[in-house]
Design a protein around this motif. Structure first.
Motif, PDB file in Angstrom:
ATOM      1  N   SER A  79     104.696  27.693  13.785  1.00 17.51           N
ATOM      2  CA  SER A  79     105.412  26.640  13.055  1.00 17.51           C
ATOM      3  C   SER A  79     105.466  25.351  13.873  1.00 17.51           C
ATOM      4  CB  SER A  79     106.821  27.119  12.709  1.00 17.51           C
ATOM      5  OG  SER A  79     107.537  26.112  12.048  1.00 17.51           O
ATOM      6  N   LEU A  80     105.717  25.460  15.165  1.00 16.92           N
ATOM      7  CA  LEU A  80     105.792  24.274  16.028  1.00 16.92           C
ATOM      8  C   LEU A  80     104.418  23.609  16.176  1.00 16.92           C
ATOM      9  CD1 LEU A  80     108.236  25.693  18.705  1.00 16.92           C
ATOM     10  CD2 LEU A  80     108.724  23.843  17.074  1.00 16.92           C
ATOM     11  N   VAL A  81     103.361  24.404  16.217  1.00 17.02           N
ATOM     12  CA  VAL A  81     102.002  23.855  16.281  1.00 17.02           C
ATOM     13  C   VAL A  81     101.688  23.133  14.973  1.00 17.02           C
ATOM     14  CG1 VAL A  81      99.547  24.471  16.376  1.00 17.02           C
ATOM     15  CG2 VAL A  81     101.156  25.492  18.007  1.00 17.02           C
ATOM     16  N   LYS A  82     102.040  23.756  13.861  1.00 13.72           N
ATOM     17  CA  LYS A  82     101.793  23.164  12.543  1.00 13.72           C
ATOM     18  C   LYS A  82     102.536  21.831  12.387  1.00 13.72           C
ATOM     19  CE  LYS A  82     101.949  24.459   7.668  1.00 13.72           C
ATOM     20  NZ  LYS A  82     102.345  25.512   6.713  1.00 13.72           N
ATOM     21  N   LYS A  83     103.724  21.744  12.972  1.00 12.95           N
ATOM     22  CA  LYS A  83     104.525  20.509  12.910  1.00 12.95           C
ATOM     23  C   LYS A  83     104.098  19.500  13.971  1.00 12.95           C
ATOM     24  CE  LYS A  83     108.406  22.965  11.039  1.00 12.95           C
ATOM     25  NZ  LYS A  83     109.748  23.467  11.143  1.00 12.95           N
ATOM     26  N   GLU A  84     103.087  19.868  14.757  1.00 15.01           N
ATOM     27  CA  GLU A  84     102.535  19.027  15.822  1.00 15.01           C
ATOM     28  C   GLU A  84     103.557  18.702  16.912  1.00 15.01           C
ATOM     29  OE1 GLU A  84     100.570  15.714  13.926  1.00 15.01           O
ATOM     30  OE2 GLU A  84      99.049  17.021  13.052  1.00 15.01           O
ATOM     31  N   LEU A  85     104.442  19.675  17.175  1.00  9.51           N
ATOM     32  CA  LEU A  85     105.415  19.545  18.255  1.00  9.51           C
ATOM     33  C   LEU A  85     104.939  20.282  19.510  1.00  9.51           C
ATOM     34  CD1 LEU A  85     108.588  20.101  16.062  1.00  9.51           C
ATOM     35  CD2 LEU A  85     107.706  17.913  16.931  1.00  9.51           C
ATOM     36  N   LEU A  86     104.064  21.270  19.309  1.00 14.98           N
ATOM     37  CA  LEU A  86     103.416  22.016  20.389  1.00 14.98           C
ATOM     38  C   LEU A  86     101.924  21.980  20.157  1.00 14.98           C
ATOM     39  CD1 LEU A  86     105.163  25.507  20.961  1.00 14.98           C
ATOM     40  CD2 LEU A  86     105.191  23.540  22.476  1.00 14.98           C
ATOM     41  N   GLU A  87     101.179  22.059  21.247  1.00 11.18           N
ATOM     42  CA  GLU A  87      99.743  22.292  21.127  1.00 11.18           C
ATOM     43  C   GLU A  87      99.440  23.622  21.799  1.00 11.18           C
ATOM     44  OE1 GLU A  87      97.415  19.291  23.050  1.00 11.18           O
ATOM     45  OE2 GLU A  87      98.697  19.255  24.811  1.00 11.18           O
ATOM     46  N   ARG A  88      98.483  24.351  21.248  1.00  8.83           N
ATOM     47  CA  ARG A  88      98.117  25.666  21.773  1.00  8.83           C
ATOM     48  C   ARG A  88      96.617  25.646  22.011  1.00  8.83           C
ATOM     49  NH1 ARG A  88      99.973  29.877  17.736  1.00  8.83           N
ATOM     50  NH2 ARG A  88      98.777  28.465  16.458  1.00  8.83           N
ATOM     51  N   TYR A  89      96.228  26.195  23.162  1.00 12.98           N
ATOM     52  CA  TYR A  89      94.802  26.226  23.484  1.00 12.98           C
ATOM     53  C   TYR A  89      94.503  27.432  24.365  1.00 12.98           C
ATOM     54  CZ  TYR A  89      96.760  23.632  27.447  1.00 12.98           C
ATOM     55  OH  TYR A  89      97.521  23.224  28.505  1.00 12.98           O
ATOM     56  N   ALA A  90      93.231  27.707  24.543  1.00 12.93           N
ATOM     57  CA  ALA A  90      92.804  28.854  25.352  1.00 12.93           C
ATOM     58  C   ALA A  90      93.213  28.644  26.804  1.00 12.93           C
ATOM     59  CB  ALA A  90      91.296  29.044  25.247  1.00 12.93           C
ATOM     60  N   ASP A  91      93.626  29.714  27.427  1.00 10.52           N
ATOM     61  CA  ASP A  91      94.007  29.694  28.836  1.00 10.52           C
ATOM     62  C   ASP A  91      92.737  29.549  29.668  1.00 10.52           C
ATOM     63  OD1 ASP A  91      94.822  30.229  31.448  1.00 10.52           O
ATOM     64  OD2 ASP A  91      96.147  31.866  30.863  1.00 10.52           O
ATOM     65  N   PRO A  92      92.616  28.487  30.469  1.00 14.69           N
ATOM     66  CA  PRO A  92      91.396  28.300  31.262  1.00 14.69           C
ATOM     67  C   PRO A  92      91.179  29.402  32.304  1.00 14.69           C
ATOM     68  CG  PRO A  92      93.009  26.550  31.715  1.00 14.69           C
ATOM     69  CD  PRO A  92      93.570  27.409  30.638  1.00 14.69           C
ATOM     70  N   GLN A  93      92.240  30.137  32.672  1.00 12.76           N
ATOM     71  CA  GLN A  93      92.120  31.196  33.670  1.00 12.76           C
ATOM     72  C   GLN A  93      91.969  32.586  33.049  1.00 12.76           C
ATOM     73  OE1 GLN A  93      95.663  30.549  35.948  1.00 12.76           O
ATOM     74  NE2 GLN A  93      94.776  28.857  37.091  1.00 12.76           N
ATOM     75  N   ASP A  94      92.173  32.694  31.733  1.00 16.61           N
ATOM     76  CA  ASP A  94      92.085  33.991  31.050  1.00 16.61           C
ATOM     77  C   ASP A  94      91.660  33.730  29.613  1.00 16.61           C
ATOM     78  OD1 ASP A  94      92.402  36.450  29.825  1.00 16.61           O
ATOM     79  OD2 ASP A  94      94.540  36.644  30.289  1.00 16.61           O
ATOM     80  N   ALA A  95      90.411  33.992  29.309  1.00 14.18           N
ATOM     81  CA  ALA A  95      89.854  33.668  27.992  1.00 14.18           C
ATOM     82  C   ALA A  95      90.615  34.326  26.846  1.00 14.18           C
ATOM     83  CB  ALA A  95      88.381  34.075  27.938  1.00 14.18           C
ATOM     84  N   ARG A  96      91.257  35.463  27.107  1.00 12.96           N
ATOM     85  CA  ARG A  96      92.019  36.138  26.041  1.00 12.96           C
ATOM     86  C   ARG A  96      93.397  35.526  25.849  1.00 12.96           C
ATOM     87  NH1 ARG A  96      92.015  41.769  28.702  1.00 12.96           N
ATOM     88  NH2 ARG A  96      92.449  40.300  30.351  1.00 12.96           N
ATOM     89  N   GLY A  97      93.898  34.809  26.838  1.00 19.33           N
ATOM     90  CA  GLY A  97      95.247  34.261  26.796  1.00 19.33           C
ATOM     91  C   GLY A  97      95.317  32.912  26.107  1.00 19.33           C
ATOM     92  N   ARG A  98      96.529  32.547  25.717  1.00 20.53           N
ATOM     93  CA  ARG A  98      96.782  31.251  25.091  1.00 20.53           C
ATOM     94  C   ARG A  98      97.854  30.524  25.895  1.00 20.53           C
ATOM     95  NH1 ARG A  98      92.975  29.793  22.041  1.00 20.53           N
ATOM     96  NH2 ARG A  98      94.184  28.857  20.405  1.00 20.53           N
ATOM     97  N   VAL A  99      97.753  29.208  25.896  1.00 23.66           N
ATOM     98  CA  VAL A  99      98.677  28.343  26.621  1.00 23.66           C
ATOM     99  C   VAL A  99      99.270  27.360  25.612  1.00 23.66           C
ATOM    100  CG1 VAL A  99      98.806  26.562  28.419  1.00 23.66           C
ATOM    101  CG2 VAL A  99      97.369  28.567  28.756  1.00 23.66           C
ATOM    102  N   VAL A 100     100.528  26.988  25.826  1.00 27.68           N
ATOM    103  CA  VAL A 100     101.166  25.993  24.968  1.00 27.68           C
ATOM    104  C   VAL A 100     101.703  24.851  25.825  1.00 27.68           C
ATOM    105  CG1 VAL A 100     101.743  27.484  23.020  1.00 27.68           C
ATOM    106  CG2 VAL A 100     103.309  27.341  24.954  1.00 27.68           C
ATOM    107  N   ALA A 101     101.741  23.682  25.218  1.00 28.58           N
ATOM    108  CA  ALA A 101     102.305  22.492  25.859  1.00 28.58           C
ATOM    109  C   ALA A 101     102.982  21.666  24.776  1.00 28.58           C
ATOM    110  CB  ALA A 101     101.212  21.682  26.547  1.00 28.58           C
ATOM    111  N   VAL A 102     103.991  20.903  25.159  1.00 27.92           N
ATOM    112  CA  VAL A 102     104.730  20.065  24.220  1.00 27.92           C
ATOM    113  C   VAL A 102     103.950  18.777  23.985  1.00 27.92           C
ATOM    114  CG1 VAL A 102     106.919  18.865  23.820  1.00 27.92           C
ATOM    115  CG2 VAL A 102     106.908  21.043  25.033  1.00 27.92           C
ATOM    116  N   THR A 103     103.862  18.365  22.732  1.00 26.42           N
ATOM    117  CA  THR A 103     103.199  17.109  22.378  1.00 26.42           C
ATOM    118  C   THR A 103     104.165  15.944  22.583  1.00 26.42           C
ATOM    119  OG1 THR A 103     103.946  17.183  20.080  1.00 26.42           O
ATOM    120  CG2 THR A 103     101.836  18.302  20.597  1.00 26.42           C
ATOM    121  N   ALA A 104     103.663  14.734  22.425  1.00 25.99           N
ATOM    122  CA  ALA A 104     104.526  13.547  22.529  1.00 25.99           C
ATOM    123  C   ALA A 104     105.630  13.604  21.470  1.00 25.99           C
ATOM    124  CB  ALA A 104     103.690  12.279  22.383  1.00 25.99           C
TER     125      ALA A 104
END
Length: 152
Positions: A79-104
């Motif tokens: 829901s937060l990704v859809k609202k563009e409040l979080l971004e989610r992307y592949a973990d650069p250290q673990d291809a199976r993992g996901r990482v999140v960060a807060v958008t502006a």
């Protein structure tokens, strides 16, 4: 004398029920404000705040910090990704993992939203004795209210 004991116990139980109702009403009102003003839940705001503190944050780490069921966390993050409040992307250290960060936009929302609810403890000066008493009281409340079957 038993009747006198029962009268005082009744007063204590009424006071406890009033305190619980006050807490419950305050949390409901706070969550209604978040939904009305920011279109998010208290859980979603807590997630945004935690991710902002540790960004970028692995979803696995966020899940362990919050002790949430994976589906519950997944729905909140989606829901937060859809609202563009979080971004989610592949973990650069673990291809199976996901990482999140807060958008502006997420950072703006965090700055505008009132700091209340359980997550506020993370920002208040720590009072170990008070926290220990509160933890004990909340655990006892679950027991007294017969809510153990629905707790973790």
């Amino acid at each position: 004398m038993l009747w006198l004991h029962n009268i005082f116990m009744g007063k204590n139980s009424i006071s406890l029920i009033r305190a619980w109702v006050r807490y419950d009403e305050a949390m409901n009102a706070y969550n209604q404000l978040l939904r009305r003003q920011f279109q998010i839940s208290g859980l979603q705001l807590a997630i945004l705040r935690m991710v902002a503190e540790h960004a970028p944050l692995r979803l696995r780490e966020l899940r362990s910090q919050l002790s949430l069921h994976p589906a519950t966390l997944g729905q909140a993050v989606d829901s937060l990704v859809k609202k563009e409040l979080l971004e989610r992307y592949a973990d650069p250290q673990d291809a199976r993992g996901r990482v999140v960060a807060v958008t502006a936009s997420g950072k703006e929302l965090i700055a505008a939203a009132p700091l209340a609810g359980p997550v506020r403890i993370r920002y208040a000066p720590e009072d170990a004795e008070k926290y220990e008493r509160l933890e004990h009281a909340l655990n006892e409340l679950v027991e007294l209210f017969g809510l153990e079957p629905w707790s973790k």
